[in-house]
Design an enzyme around this catalytic site. Structure first.
Site, short mmCIF file in Angstrom:
data_model
loop_
_atom_site.label_atom_id
_atom_site.label_comp_id
_atom_site.label_asym_id
_atom_site.label_seq_id
_atom_site.Cartn_x
_atom_site.Cartn_y
_atom_site.Cartn_z
N CYS A 154 0.83 -1.21 0.00
CA CYS A 154 0.00 0.00 0.00
C CYS A 154 0.86 1.26 0.00
O CYS A 154 1.69 1.46 0.90
CB CYS A 154 -0.93 0.02 1.21
SG CYS A 154 -2.00 1.47 1.25
N LYS A 174 1.53 -9.43 0.22
CA LYS A 174 1.45 -8.70 -1.04
C LYS A 174 2.51 -7.62 -1.08
O LYS A 174 2.69 -6.88 -0.10
CB LYS A 174 0.06 -8.08 -1.21
CG LYS A 174 -0.10 -7.29 -2.51
CD LYS A 174 -1.46 -6.62 -2.59
CE LYS A 174 -1.57 -5.82 -3.89
NZ LYS A 174 -2.85 -5.12 -4.01
N HIS A 199 1.87 -6.62 -6.98
CA HIS A 199 1.21 -5.56 -7.75
C HIS A 199 2.20 -5.01 -8.75
O HIS A 199 3.32 -4.65 -8.39
CB HIS A 199 0.71 -4.45 -6.82
CG HIS A 199 -0.02 -3.36 -7.55
ND1 HIS A 199 -1.30 -3.54 -8.01
CD2 HIS A 199 0.36 -2.11 -7.91
CE1 HIS A 199 -1.68 -2.42 -8.64
NE2 HIS A 199 -0.69 -1.55 -8.59
N ASN A 236 -1.37 -8.85 -9.79
CA ASN A 236 -2.36 -7.82 -9.52
C ASN A 236 -2.05 -6.57 -10.32
O ASN A 236 -0.90 -6.15 -10.38
CB ASN A 236 -2.38 -7.53 -8.01
CG ASN A 236 -3.33 -6.42 -7.62
OD1 ASN A 236 -3.01 -5.60 -6.79
ND2 ASN A 236 -4.50 -6.40 -8.22
N ALA A 254 -8.55 -5.82 -8.06
CA ALA A 254 -8.87 -4.82 -7.03
C ALA A 254 -9.92 -3.84 -7.54
O ALA A 254 -11.12 -4.06 -7.38
CB ALA A 254 -7.58 -4.10 -6.62
#
Length: 277
Positions: free
Chosen positions: A66, A105, A133, A164, A184
């Site tokens: 994030c 992740k 990601h 992702n 997502a």
């Protein structure tokens, strides 16, 4: 935080001590499907949180990707990417002490070589899967995800790698079929992305989402967030519908906005009658 059985709608609620706010809601039917993702910068706190929920979920996932300021300022999310020792500490602590699977992740690092090196270190902690990601921390959502760099990680590891980034249509799954796909924003905007028959119109999906939120007494903040994401993507928040969602204070307001008052009344009357019997 403590958990309690919500007999009102037949689910398990995890409630914040002192405020009684529902932090997380799940049910027995979802036990083998829901993966609980946590943001953390401390192995002991991560374990304490995970132990509260692990018996009611399929796995625990640690978010190390994030890029949002609230996450990074607390040393969580993408802030962990340049702290491999802390990553190792968190994951091994969870792995040694939990009975459920542990996953995590990450995002892409400066070079593909750096990403692969970190991924290999993560694999050695014993996690069951790794999500990657396809963007770096500095990249924006509009920047295309680099699937080729995710593929480098896939070829380097023996555990499943979940790709992702930029999966918005069912056809996109086939384009990266060598990797497991994590969706997502595409799923948030239109959950029918998972349907092999093709997407259903977003208005229809939105209507069904409103009804499901009423049925499961979904948290109003969560319901509003999802509806706003859908409206921003397909329409505009400045129109009456968007303004109505923003002003809504509870599910009754949402039901009125979308013409679902009778359904709202039906669901709540049946709850009260079943609880009273």
């Amino acid at each position: 935080m403590h958990h309690s059985l919500n007999e009102y709608i037949g689910c398990t609620d995890f409630v914040e001590k002192g405020t009684e706010n529902v932090v997380f809601r799940t049910c027995y039917e979802e036990r083998n499907r829901v993966i609980f993702q946590i943001g953390t910068s401390d192995a002991v706190r991560a374990l304490t949180a995970a132990q509260i929920v692990c018996k009611d979920v399929a796995a625990i996932d640690v978010n190390m990707g994030c890029p949002k300021s609230f996450s990074i300022s607390g040393g969580m999310g993408a802030a962990l990417l340049n702290k491999p020792e802390l990553i190792h500490d968190i994951l091994t602590t969870l792995k040694r002490n939990l009975s459920c699977p542990v996953t995590c992740k990450i995002r892409l690092l400066k070079s593909s070589q750096d990403t692969v090196e970190l991924a290999r270190r993560i694999e050695k902690t014993g996690v069951s899967a790794l999500a990657v990601h396809g963007r770096k921390v500095a990249d924006r959502p509009r920047d295309p995800a680099k699937w080729s760099e995710i593929a480098d990680v896939v070829s380097a590891l023996s555990i499943p790698v979940i790709a992702n980034g930029d999966v918005f249509d069912y056809g996109d799954f086939a384009r990266i079929k060598a990797a497991t796909v994590m969706v997502a924003r595409g799923a948030l905007w239109n959950a029918s992305v998972f349907s092999p028959e093709g997407k259903v119109h977003w208005e229809e999906v939105k209507r069904e989402y409103v009804r499901k939120s009423i049925l499961w007494d979904n948290d109003i903040k969560s319901t509003k967030h999802t509806l706003k994401e859908m409206i921003m993507h397909y329409s505009c928040l400045e129109l009456p519908e968007g303004k109505g969602v923003i002003k809504s204070e509870n599910l009754a307001d949402i039901a009125k906005l979308y013409g679902e008052e009778r359904y709202y009344q039906f669901v709540n009357e049946n709850r009260f009658s079943s609880n009273g019997s």
